[in-house]
Each structure stands twice: as structure tokens, then as C-alpha cells.
Design a protein around this motif. Structure first.
Motif, short mmCIF file in Angstrom:
data_model
loop_
_atom_site.label_atom_id
_atom_site.label_comp_id
_atom_site.label_asym_id
_atom_site.label_seq_id
_atom_site.Cartn_x
_atom_site.Cartn_y
_atom_site.Cartn_z
N LYS A 142 44.81 34.81 40.72
CA LYS A 142 44.14 35.77 39.83
C LYS A 142 45.10 36.88 39.42
CE LYS A 142 41.84 39.25 41.23
NZ LYS A 142 40.97 40.25 41.81
N ASN A 146 46.20 37.57 35.63
CA ASN A 146 45.81 38.84 35.02
C ASN A 146 47.03 39.59 34.51
OD1 ASN A 146 43.00 38.79 35.03
ND2 ASN A 146 42.89 39.52 37.12
N THR A 151 44.60 40.92 31.19
CA THR A 151 43.16 40.91 31.01
C THR A 151 42.52 42.09 31.74
OG1 THR A 151 42.86 39.49 32.94
CG2 THR A 151 43.10 38.39 30.81
N GLN A 152 41.23 42.11 31.70
CA GLN A 152 40.31 43.07 32.35
C GLN A 152 39.81 44.07 31.35
OE1 GLN A 152 39.50 41.17 34.60
NE2 GLN A 152 39.26 42.58 36.26
#
Length: 152
Positions: A142, A146, A151-152
Motif C-alpha cells: 500500500k 500510494n 493517492t489519498q
């Protein structure tokens, strides 16, 4: 783009692309990211528009389907125990043995293009693909994705 450890499925033990699509899509349904209709839609779309990509190291696939089947955008990563054949994107009948599946749930068509471009950069990096295919820690998978996808 949402990615967490519940969307990273390791050691998926299946015999066909339809089975891996079902397993991964069902997980997205159970987590509320996609509608029940997503499962059949992603399997059908894969039959008509293959998403397998031969890469250095492990072949990958990026199954996705139309935005009306999606509740919230997310990416699910499936690492297969054994490779399964996916049709090669843009080819009539050729297949490639896929080890890594990146299932996309996108609610806007234009955001899909940007994500695909970032994924293509990952797919061109043999070391990253080796790491993803062999790493036991979902947290490390992850964190790497990421960072690379921002992302996020």
C-alpha cells in the motif's frame, strides 16, 4: 483514489481470469466501493476489451468498467498465487500470463486516464513489479503504491 490494505488481495488462488475478476469485484462490492452490477460488468468488459499487458517480469492486467457501476473511486490490487491468462490489450486473440491485477473503480472518465498513465510508469519498472508480486506485507504494498500513485 482510495487504496487500503483491505483492497490488497494476496495469494488469490484461481484458475481463470473470470474467477479473479469475481473475487476482486466481490471484495469491492462488500466494501461499498462499487454496485453489485460492477461484478458482471467488469467480467463482460474484459471479454470485449482485454486489459492484459505483457511487461518485463510479471504481466499485469487493469480491469475496469463503466462509471455507472461505481459508488466511490478505489483501486484494488490482486496478487495471484499462480498466473492466469488474460487477453492482451489491443490484440485479437493473444494472451499473457498475469500475476498482478489492478482493478480500477473510477467514477469519472477523465480521472481514469491520469491514473492509467501513473500505472504505466509502475508497469515499466521491473523492480517495482517484482516487489509487488513477492512482498508479504500489505502495508508495504500500500505504501509503495500510494507513493507512486500519489493517492489519498
Amino acid at each position: 483514489m482510495y487504496l487500503d490494505e483491505t483492497l490488497i488481495l494476496r495469494e488469490i488462488d484461481v484458475d481463470s481470469k473470470a474467477e479473479v475478476l469475481e473475487v476482486m469485484a466481490r471484495n469491492l462490492v462488500n466494501k461499498g466501493f462499487v454496485k453489485e452490477s460492477y461484478i458482471e460488468a467488469v467480467i463482460e468488459r474484459e471479454k470485449n476489451y482485454a486489459t492484459g499487458l505483457p511487461t518485463k517480469g510479471y504481466s499485469v492486467a487493469i480491469p475496469h468498467t463503466d462509471i455507472e457501476h461505481v459508488n466511490k473511486k478505489a483501486i484494488s490490487v490482486g496478487i495471484l498465487k499462480n498466473t492466469v491468462d488474460f487477453g492482451i490489450m489491443g490484440e485479437e486473440s493473444a494472451t499473457t500470463p498475469v500475476k498482478l491485477v489492478f482493478m480500477l473503480a473510477m467514477e469519472q472518465a477523465h480521472s481514469q486516464l491520469e491514473l492509467l498513465q501513473k500505472l504505466m510508469q509502475i508497469f515499466q519498472d521491473e523492480d517495482t513489479l517484482q516487489f509487488l508480486a513477492n512482498e508479504d506485507s500489505k502495508a508495504k504494498v500500500k505504501n509503495l503504491l500510494n507513493a507512486k500513485l500519489k493517492t489519498q
